[in-house]
Write a protein that holds these residues in place. Structure first.
Motif, PDB file in Angstrom:
ATOM      1  N   VAL A 128       0.870  -1.179   0.000  1.00  0.00           N
ATOM      2  CA  VAL A 128       0.000   0.000   0.000  1.00  0.00           C
ATOM      3  C   VAL A 128       0.905   1.226   0.000  1.00  0.00           C
ATOM      4  O   VAL A 128       1.745   1.386   0.894  1.00  0.00           O
ATOM      5  CB  VAL A 128      -0.932   0.029   1.226  1.00  0.00           C
ATOM      6  N   HIS A 197      -1.661  -1.239  -4.070  1.00  0.00           N
ATOM      7  CA  HIS A 197      -2.761  -0.266  -4.044  1.00  0.00           C
ATOM      8  C   HIS A 197      -2.165   1.093  -3.683  1.00  0.00           C
ATOM      9  O   HIS A 197      -1.524   1.250  -2.650  1.00  0.00           O
ATOM     10  CB  HIS A 197      -3.824  -0.665  -3.018  1.00  0.00           C
ATOM     11  N   LEU A 199      -2.794   5.098  -2.878  1.00  0.00           N
ATOM     12  CA  LEU A 199      -3.743   6.111  -2.409  1.00  0.00           C
ATOM     13  C   LEU A 199      -3.106   7.482  -2.639  1.00  0.00           C
ATOM     14  O   LEU A 199      -2.023   7.752  -2.119  1.00  0.00           O
ATOM     15  CB  LEU A 199      -4.051   5.924  -0.920  1.00  0.00           C
ATOM     16  N   THR A 225      -3.922  -1.133  -8.254  1.00  0.00           N
ATOM     17  CA  THR A 225      -5.114  -0.303  -8.123  1.00  0.00           C
ATOM     18  C   THR A 225      -4.677   1.068  -7.630  1.00  0.00           C
ATOM     19  O   THR A 225      -3.816   1.169  -6.751  1.00  0.00           O
ATOM     20  CB  THR A 225      -6.104  -0.906  -7.107  1.00  0.00           C
ATOM     21  N   THR A 227      -6.304   4.704  -6.133  1.00  0.00           N
ATOM     22  CA  THR A 227      -7.464   5.462  -5.673  1.00  0.00           C
ATOM     23  C   THR A 227      -7.070   6.925  -5.580  1.00  0.00           C
ATOM     24  O   THR A 227      -6.175   7.289  -4.799  1.00  0.00           O
ATOM     25  CB  THR A 227      -7.946   4.968  -4.297  1.00  0.00           C
ATOM     26  N   LEU A 244     -10.197   5.147   4.752  1.00  0.00           N
ATOM     27  CA  LEU A 244      -9.845   4.612   3.439  1.00  0.00           C
ATOM     28  C   LEU A 244      -8.598   3.742   3.533  1.00  0.00           C
ATOM     29  O   LEU A 244      -8.524   2.673   2.912  1.00  0.00           O
ATOM     30  CB  LEU A 244      -9.616   5.757   2.445  1.00  0.00           C
ATOM     31  N   LEU A 245      -7.628   4.187   4.313  1.00  0.00           N
ATOM     32  CA  LEU A 245      -6.389   3.424   4.477  1.00  0.00           C
ATOM     33  C   LEU A 245      -6.667   2.039   5.057  1.00  0.00           C
ATOM     34  O   LEU A 245      -6.183   1.024   4.526  1.00  0.00           O
ATOM     35  CB  LEU A 245      -5.419   4.194   5.371  1.00  0.00           C
ATOM     36  N   ARG A 247      -9.520   0.411   5.151  1.00  0.00           N
ATOM     37  CA  ARG A 247     -10.330  -0.390   4.221  1.00  0.00           C
ATOM     38  C   ARG A 247      -9.436  -1.010   3.149  1.00  0.00           C
ATOM     39  O   ARG A 247      -9.636  -2.161   2.743  1.00  0.00           O
ATOM     40  CB  ARG A 247     -11.411   0.480   3.555  1.00  0.00           C
ATOM     41  N   THR A 248      -8.454  -0.235   2.698  1.00  0.00           N
ATOM     42  CA  THR A 248      -7.539  -0.723   1.666  1.00  0.00           C
ATOM     43  C   THR A 248      -6.694  -1.878   2.194  1.00  0.00           C
ATOM     44  O   THR A 248      -6.544  -2.909   1.528  1.00  0.00           O
ATOM     45  CB  THR A 248      -6.630   0.424   1.186  1.00  0.00           C
ATOM     46  N   SER A 251      -8.847  -4.982   2.595  1.00  0.00           N
ATOM     47  CA  SER A 251      -9.168  -5.662   1.335  1.00  0.00           C
ATOM     48  C   SER A 251      -7.979  -6.482   0.843  1.00  0.00           C
ATOM     49  O   SER A 251      -8.155  -7.573   0.287  1.00  0.00           O
ATOM     50  CB  SER A 251      -9.592  -4.648   0.269  1.00  0.00           C
ATOM     51  N   LEU A 252      -6.759  -5.976   1.075  1.00  0.00           N
ATOM     52  CA  LEU A 252      -5.572  -6.744   0.695  1.00  0.00           C
ATOM     53  C   LEU A 252      -5.456  -8.010   1.533  1.00  0.00           C
ATOM     54  O   LEU A 252      -5.108  -9.075   1.023  1.00  0.00           O
ATOM     55  CB  LEU A 252      -4.313  -5.895   0.858  1.00  0.00           C
TER      56      LEU A 252
END
Length: 261
Positions: A128, A197, A199, A225, A227, A244-245, A247-248, A251-252
């Motif tokens: 991330v 991901h 951000l 991905t 965002t 958001l962090l 959640r990211t 999801s990973l």
């Protein structure tokens, strides 16, 4: 603020401060930004989130930052990478999700390269990157230097620039700029062999969102991905950004769990 005292790891005579929370895998490893420390809001938020879920969490301060020893002016990307690699290999176990913020995103990409050379690339199961700043010395700092700043670097070995985040000015040394060129990653294909991901705030004045888009172009092999937070700044530390962090990261973790079933 985390009141627990840090541990220290001696890396070539410099005491590197770290905090680790034991827990299940995949663990989370935090890599902070330039002039940042491990008690910043994003690192603290992630630590609390990991604690509530029983996840391992590891963070440290680079030399010259926070509670670590050493002088900031002696720091380079190579030095901070070496310290990060030492902390990662000694205090993390099993698959990890590496979260790199700003310069920490650059350190994270180089960390994976070094782990791959050691045959340990599989240790990073996910990445991330928050407002990632790979190659920021050559791509973002040097092109903006004034003639006066270039003279300062040539004559004194460093220059100072006011910071929007601290009363202490940013220092950019000749050694940092030269070493940055030796650690460039935006020069070819970057292969992390894990999901990535990004951000990125679109109102980031320090690392333009176009820089993140350029990074994505250098990651053609991986599952990437991005965002874009339309009203987000460089820090991405507002409550909605912190949500958001996590959640990211969550999801990973779910993707990693499903891939091993």
């Amino acid at each position: 603020m985390d009141a627990s005292p840090p541990q220290f790891l001696d890396v070539k005579g410099v005491d590197i401060a770290l905090r680790r929370r034991e827990g299940r895998a995949p663990g989370i490893v935090w890599l902070g930004g330039y002039y940042s420390d491990m008690l910043g809001s994003k690192a603290q938020w992630l630590d609390q989130w990991a604690s509530e879920r029983g996840l391992a969490f590891l963070r440290h301060d680079y030399s010259g930052h926070g509670e670590s020893g050493g002088e900031f002016r002696d720091g380079t990307i190579s030095l901070w990478l070496e310290q990060s690699l030492a902390v990662f290999r000694k205090f993390s176990h099993g698959p990890q999700i590496v979260v790199g913020s700003s310069m920490g995103g650059w350190i994270a990409l180089r960390l994976i390269e070094e782990l791959q050379k050691l045959g340990e690339g599989g240790r990073v199961a996910g990445l991330v990157l928050i407002a990632p700043a790979p190659d920021f010395t050559s791509e973002l700092v040097e092109p903006q230097l004034t003639n006066n700043q270039r003279r300062q670097i040539a004559q004194r070995g460093y220059m100072e620039e006011p910071s929007d985040y601290s009363s202490v000015p940013y220092i950019y040394t000749k050694a940092l700029l030269e070493d940055g060129r030796a650690n460039q990653v935006l020069k070819g294909v970057i292969q992390t062999d894990c999901p990535v991901h990004v951000l990125q705030g679109m109102k980031d004045k320090d690392v333009p969102y176009t820089h993140a888009l350029r990074l994505v172009d250098h990651l053609p092999v991986d599952d990437v991905t991005i965002t874009l937070v339309r009203d987000g700044d460089h820090r991405l530390s507002r409550p909605q950004d912190l949500e958001l962090l996590t959640r990211t990261v969550s999801s990973l973790i779910d993707r990693i769990a499903s891939s091993v079933q």
